[in-house]
Design a protein around this motif. Sequence first.
Motif, PDB file in Angstrom:
ATOM      1  N   ASP A 104      25.331  24.830  28.017  1.00 45.99           N
ATOM      2  CA  ASP A 104      25.361  23.289  28.278  1.00 45.99           C
ATOM      3  C   ASP A 104      26.527  22.674  27.327  1.00 45.99           C
ATOM      4  N   PHE A 105      27.706  22.446  27.395  1.00 46.12           N
ATOM      5  CA  PHE A 105      28.729  22.168  26.814  1.00 46.12           C
ATOM      6  C   PHE A 105      28.569  20.857  26.047  1.00 46.12           C
ATOM      7  N   ALA A 106      27.717  19.736  26.422  1.00 38.45           N
ATOM      8  CA  ALA A 106      27.597  18.502  25.776  1.00 38.45           C
ATOM      9  C   ALA A 106      26.535  18.761  24.689  1.00 38.45           C
ATOM     10  N   VAL A 107      25.897  19.528  24.450  1.00 37.89           N
ATOM     11  CA  VAL A 107      24.681  19.509  23.389  1.00 37.89           C
ATOM     12  C   VAL A 107      25.380  20.123  22.105  1.00 37.89           C
ATOM     13  N   GLY A 108      24.565  19.573  20.984  1.00 34.57           N
ATOM     14  CA  GLY A 108      24.942  20.242  19.557  1.00 34.57           C
ATOM     15  C   GLY A 108      24.426  19.182  18.535  1.00 34.57           C
ATOM     16  N   LEU A 109      25.221  19.348  17.535  1.00 41.45           N
ATOM     17  CA  LEU A 109      25.152  18.588  16.324  1.00 41.45           C
ATOM     18  C   LEU A 109      26.305  17.788  16.026  1.00 41.45           C
ATOM     19  N   SER A 110      26.349  16.585  15.544  1.00 41.49           N
ATOM     20  CA  SER A 110      27.400  16.205  15.010  1.00 41.49           C
ATOM     21  C   SER A 110      27.247  15.066  13.750  1.00 41.49           C
TER      22      SER A 110
END
Length: 434
Positions: free
Chosen positions: A373-379
Motif C-alpha cells: 500500500d503506497f499511501a500508508v506510513g508515518l510523517s
Amino acid sequence: MDARGIIATLRDGATPSREDLQWFARGLADHSVTDAQAGAFAMAALLNGMSDEGRVALTLAMRDSGDVLAWDLPGPVLDKHSTGGVGDCVSLVLAPALAACGAYVPMISGRGLGHTGGTLDKLEAIPGLVTSLEEARFRDIVSKTGCAIVSASAGIAPADKRLYAVRDVTSTVESLDLITASILSKKLAAGLEGLVLDVKIGSGAFMKTMDEAKSLAEALVTTANEAGCRTAAVISDMSQPLAPALGNALEVAASCDVLSGRAKGPLLELTAMLGGVVLEGAGLAKDVSDGTSKILDAIASGQAAEIFGRMVAAMGGPVHFIDNPSRFLPEATVIREIPAPADGYVAAMDGQALGLAVVDLGGGRKVETDEVDFAVGLSDMLPLGTKVVKGQPLGRVHATRMDSATMAVRAVIGAVTLSDEAPEVPSLIHEGIG
C-alpha cells in the motif's frame, strides 16, 4: 570441476581458486549446482570466511554469471548504494543531482527488505511509473536524461539471485563475504566507473555497532576497488529516520521537498556528502568539499528537480509530476496524530520498530507476494533532541483503517524514548573509508 570439491575446500578453511568460483557461479546461474550444494557453500562461507582475493574472485564470478553492461557516454558512469535504513530516500535526490553535475547514473535498485524501505517501491508510488524496463529503454533514458532508477533484469547477476534465495532460508544472510559479493556483483554488472557506499549504523540499520559497520565498509571498498571500480564509503548514522517520513508515497514527497528547495535537514546533508565523495573520485570535483557544493548548487538551481521530473516522465509517470507531487501521489484515508505520552525530550528511537510499524500498516512486505500500500506510513516525525509536552504530536500515522492506525500509534509511542534531559544527538556522518 565438481561442486563437492569446491565446497570441501571452503569447509576446510581454504579459499577455492578463481576458476573454481567462476565454475560454481555459472552452476548457480544455470542450476547445475543444486540447492543443497548452494546452501552448503553458503554455510561454509559464513563459518570460515574467505580471503580478500577469494571475495574479489567470487564477486567477479557472480557479476560475470549474466549480462554486464558497457557504456559509451560523454561523462563518468556513477552510482551509490545504501545498506538500508528507515526514511532513507537519498537515491531519489542523489541520482538526478549527480546527473546535473555531468555524471550518468544507471541505478539498479531493490525493493524493501525487512524493516527497511525499497527505492523501487517508493518510485512505483508515482502513478504510471514502471521500474522494470527493457535494456534498450533503460539505456535511452540514461543517455538522454542522465539517470534512471530501475529493477535488475533477469540477466543481471543471476548467480546472486539464486544464492541470495538460498541464503535467506539457510540462516546464512549474515556472511560478510556473501553480503559483499551480493551487493557488488549487481552494481559492477551495471558497468560503473565510480561508486559511493552509504553504510548505516544504528537502531534503524542492519549494522548495529561501529565494528560491524567498519568491517562491512572496508570489505566493500577493498573488493570493489580490486574489481576495478573506484569506490569509497561513508558510515552514516541511522539512530533516527533520515527523512521525517517513512512509507513509499510519503518518502517520495519528502524527496521532492528537498529537490524543490522546500526542505533541508539530514536528507539533504547526507545526499550532498555522498555526492561529493563520488564526484571527487570521478574527477568531476577538486575534492569532497567542492563536490558537496556542486550537489547543493544542482539542487538549489532547480536542475536536479528538472532532471528528476524528466526521468519520472520517461519511465511512464506524469509529465508534470515534480511541479505538484501531491496532486498525483496516493493519500491514506485515515490520518492520526501520535501524542507524546509525557513531557520530555525525544531521546532515542527504535528505528527497526518504526520500520516494522510501516510494514504492519501495509507499506512493506511480510512475504514476497504481499502487495504494498503506497499511501500508508508515518510523517512529520520529530527529530532526536526535540522538547515536547504531553499530548504534543510526535508524528502522524497514515493508514487505511482506524484499527491499523491505532495499532501503529501504539507501536510508535513504544519505539520512542522520552527523557528529562536533552540527549546528545549523534553526528550524521561517522567516518569515511577509501
